[in-house]
Design a protein around this motif. Structure first.
Motif, PDB file in Angstrom:
ATOM      1  N   UNK A   1      14.671  22.221   5.113  1.00  0.00           N
ATOM      2  CA  UNK A   1      15.206  21.362   4.053  1.00  0.00           C
ATOM      3  C   UNK A   1      14.208  20.260   3.701  1.00  0.00           C
ATOM      4  N   UNK A   2      13.625  19.635   4.704  1.00  0.00           N
ATOM      5  CA  UNK A   2      12.633  18.579   4.455  1.00  0.00           C
ATOM      6  C   UNK A   2      11.379  19.140   3.804  1.00  0.00           C
ATOM      7  N   UNK A   3      10.927  20.309   4.247  1.00  0.00           N
ATOM      8  CA  UNK A   3       9.727  20.915   3.671  1.00  0.00           C
ATOM      9  C   UNK A   3       9.941  21.286   2.206  1.00  0.00           C
ATOM     10  N   UNK A   4      11.102  21.807   1.883  1.00  0.00           N
ATOM     11  CA  UNK A   4      11.372  22.185   0.497  1.00  0.00           C
ATOM     12  C   UNK A   4      11.524  20.950  -0.385  1.00  0.00           C
ATOM     13  N   UNK A   5      12.043  19.866   0.187  1.00  0.00           N
ATOM     14  CA  UNK A   5      12.216  18.642  -0.583  1.00  0.00           C
ATOM     15  C   UNK A   5      10.879  17.959  -0.836  1.00  0.00           C
ATOM     16  N   UNK A   6      10.021  17.928   0.174  1.00  0.00           N
ATOM     17  CA  UNK A   6       8.755  17.202   0.070  1.00  0.00           C
ATOM     18  C   UNK A   6       7.610  18.058  -0.472  1.00  0.00           C
ATOM     19  N   UNK A   7       7.677  19.388  -0.251  1.00  0.00           N
ATOM     20  CA  UNK A   7       6.570  20.292  -0.597  1.00  0.00           C
ATOM     21  C   UNK A   7       5.252  19.771  -0.017  1.00  0.00           C
ATOM     22  N   UNK A   8       5.340  19.239   1.182  1.00  0.00           N
ATOM     23  CA  UNK A   8       4.168  18.614   1.811  1.00  0.00           C
ATOM     24  C   UNK A   8       4.465  18.517   3.307  1.00  0.00           C
ATOM     25  N   UNK A   9       3.610  19.131   4.142  1.00  0.00           N
ATOM     26  CA  UNK A   9       3.893  19.196   5.574  1.00  0.00           C
ATOM     27  C   UNK A   9       3.863  17.813   6.213  1.00  0.00           C
ATOM     28  N   UNK A  10       2.865  16.997   5.882  1.00  0.00           N
ATOM     29  CA  UNK A  10       2.750  15.679   6.519  1.00  0.00           C
ATOM     30  C   UNK A  10       3.909  14.775   6.137  1.00  0.00           C
ATOM     31  N   UNK A  11       4.293  14.768   4.855  1.00  0.00           N
ATOM     32  CA  UNK A  11       5.418  13.922   4.441  1.00  0.00           C
ATOM     33  C   UNK A  11       6.724  14.405   5.075  1.00  0.00           C
ATOM     34  N   UNK A  12       6.902  15.717   5.175  1.00  0.00           N
ATOM     35  CA  UNK A  12       8.105  16.241   5.828  1.00  0.00           C
ATOM     36  C   UNK A  12       8.131  15.842   7.298  1.00  0.00           C
ATOM     37  N   UNK A  13       6.972  15.894   7.950  1.00  0.00           N
ATOM     38  CA  UNK A  13       6.900  15.495   9.354  1.00  0.00           C
ATOM     39  C   UNK A  13       7.283  14.032   9.523  1.00  0.00           C
ATOM     40  N   UNK A  14       6.772  13.175   8.631  1.00  0.00           N
ATOM     41  CA  UNK A  14       7.107  11.748   8.705  1.00  0.00           C
ATOM     42  C   UNK A  14       8.597  11.535   8.483  1.00  0.00           C
ATOM     43  N   UNK A  15       9.141  12.242   7.549  1.00  0.00           N
ATOM     44  CA  UNK A  15      10.571  12.112   7.243  1.00  0.00           C
ATOM     45  C   UNK A  15      11.432  12.516   8.428  1.00  0.00           C
ATOM     46  N   UNK A  16      10.994  13.507   9.197  1.00  0.00           N
ATOM     47  CA  UNK A  16      11.768  14.017  10.320  1.00  0.00           C
ATOM     48  C   UNK A  16      11.410  13.356  11.642  1.00  0.00           C
ATOM     49  N   UNK A  17      10.427  12.428  11.618  1.00  0.00           N
ATOM     50  CA  UNK A  17       9.933  11.805  12.852  1.00  0.00           C
ATOM     51  C   UNK A  17       9.372  12.869  13.795  1.00  0.00           C
ATOM     52  N   UNK A  18       8.682  13.841  13.221  1.00  0.00           N
ATOM     53  CA  UNK A  18       7.995  14.879  13.994  1.00  0.00           C
ATOM     54  C   UNK A  18       6.496  14.727  13.826  1.00  0.00           C
ATOM     55  N   UNK A  19       5.746  15.363  14.718  1.00  0.00           N
ATOM     56  CA  UNK A  19       4.303  15.399  14.538  1.00  0.00           C
ATOM     57  C   UNK A  19       3.944  16.422  13.469  1.00  0.00           C
ATOM     58  N   UNK A  20       2.767  16.259  12.860  1.00  0.00           N
ATOM     59  CA  UNK A  20       2.326  17.216  11.846  1.00  0.00           C
ATOM     60  C   UNK A  20       2.134  18.616  12.446  1.00  0.00           C
ATOM     61  N   UNK A  21       1.523  18.742  13.653  1.00  0.00           N
ATOM     62  CA  UNK A  21       1.390  20.098  14.228  1.00  0.00           C
ATOM     63  C   UNK A  21       2.744  20.753  14.502  1.00  0.00           C
ATOM     64  N   UNK A  22       3.725  19.973  14.967  1.00  0.00           N
ATOM     65  CA  UNK A  22       5.046  20.557  15.240  1.00  0.00           C
ATOM     66  C   UNK A  22       5.696  21.052  13.949  1.00  0.00           C
ATOM     67  N   UNK A  23       5.511  20.318  12.868  1.00  0.00           N
ATOM     68  CA  UNK A  23       6.083  20.729  11.596  1.00  0.00           C
ATOM     69  C   UNK A  23       5.361  21.958  11.047  1.00  0.00           C
ATOM     70  N   UNK A  24       4.053  22.003  11.195  1.00  0.00           N
ATOM     71  CA  UNK A  24       3.292  23.183  10.773  1.00  0.00           C
ATOM     72  C   UNK A  24       3.725  24.417  11.554  1.00  0.00           C
ATOM     73  N   UNK A  25       3.941  24.235  12.858  1.00  0.00           N
ATOM     74  CA  UNK A  25       4.397  25.350  13.690  1.00  0.00           C
ATOM     75  C   UNK A  25       5.771  25.834  13.240  1.00  0.00           C
TER      76      UNK A  25
END
Length: 300
Positions: A16-40
């Motif tokens: 949901x965050x990835x589709x809303x942001x269309x950006x891995x780093x911004x989605x990671x920040x929004x979810x309080x996750x690391x960028x590698x965890x979100x990419x995975x």
């Protein structure tokens, strides 16, 4: 896809965050996750849906047709799932609890009126306690010690057990009284011809704006420094002072003329922060939701 037992439902929150942001780093920040965890997680989602979901464009990622089709039903499904898991309405209606919030006067002016109005309807027994502000560093230390449940401020990137989520992006406006000599023809020269009112909690008369002016071999005259944005409107209404104010800090009905700054002035982002210990507290979650900073919980 028919057997939910093998699916990590947290992936759907990340989707949901990835589709809303269309950006891995911004989605990671929004979810309080690391960028590698979100990419995975994105790679796992691609395998789950057998679709790239996000594809590289010339300047940014773009959603595939399948991803676009998933957005609405995914959001509806997550909303229903949250309702099943938390069923907060009855609990909130009878809750008797104090939620302590740390925020300075500018965020308070932006957030508190609407928050209090909504909370009085959804959880009338919940009391908000706004604690004295002594800077972001002090606020984060108090959050770690359990002296507050939420912070709303301009914050640096935080690491667990502290979490954060973006609330809003703010910009500045130049404010002066109606009938001010500079209002009709508000140019850079006219802006600098009048004394400025500066807001500083530490009494400083310089701000990042002065560095911007100095880079152009310009300067301004500061006529007054005050510790609170809330003091600014009446001071402007009775003088020829000019101030830069966050746009949401201008009171409705204030007798002020507002103009875009005559040179670029960087705005700021306001974040909501909390400690993992509060992430499953129904009342704290509800206050955060009303602020617009839904807590994703400790599973993130």
């Amino acid at each position: 896809m028919n057997d939910l037992r093998g699916i990590d439902l947290n992936l759907l929150v990340i989707l949901d965050a990835l589709l809303e942001e269309a950006h891995v780093t911004r989605a990671a920040r929004r979810l309080a996750l690391s960028q590698p965890a979100t990419s995975n997680a994105l790679q796992r989602l691609r395998a789950l849906f057998n679709d790239p979901l996000l594809e590289g464009g010339p300047r940014a990622l773009r959603l595939t047709p399948k991803a676009e089709a998933l957005r609405a039903p995914l959001r509806q499904a997550l909303a229903g799932l949250r309702g099943v898991l938390h069923q907060p309405a009855r609990e909130l209606a009878t809750a008797r609890q104090t939620v302590r919030i740390l925020l300075a006067d500018a965020p308070a002016a932006m957030l508190l009126p609407a928050l209090h109005a909504r909370l009085s309807v959804t959880a009338p027994g919940v009391m908000l306690a706004v604690l004295p502000w002594a800077g972001a560093e002090d606020a984060l230390a108090r959050l770690r010690r359990g002296e507050a449940e939420l912070i709303a401020s301009v914050l640096p990137p935080l690491a667990p057990p502290l979490r954060q989520r973006r609330l809003l992006e703010e910009h500045y406006v130049a404010a002066m009284r109606h009938g001010h000599p500079a209002a009709a023809d508000f140019t850079l020269a006219r802006w600098l011809a009048f004394p400025h009112l500066v807001v500083s909690g530490h009494g400083a008369s310089t701000t990042p704006l002065d560095a911007v002016l100095a880079a152009r071999s310009l300067s301004r005259r500061v006529g007054l420094v005050v510790p609170s944005f809330l003091m600014v409107p009446p001071l402007l209404e009775g003088s020829d002072l000019i101030a830069l104010l966050p746009s949401r800090c201008v009171p409705p009905g204030a007798a002020l003329a507002l103009r875009p700054p005559p040179l670029p002035v960087e705005g700021f982002a306001l974040d909501l922060a909390w400690h993992d210990r509060s992430a499953e507290d129904v009342v704290v979650r509800h206050v955060a939701d009303l602020l617009g900073g839904t807590l994703p919980g400790t599973a993130a």
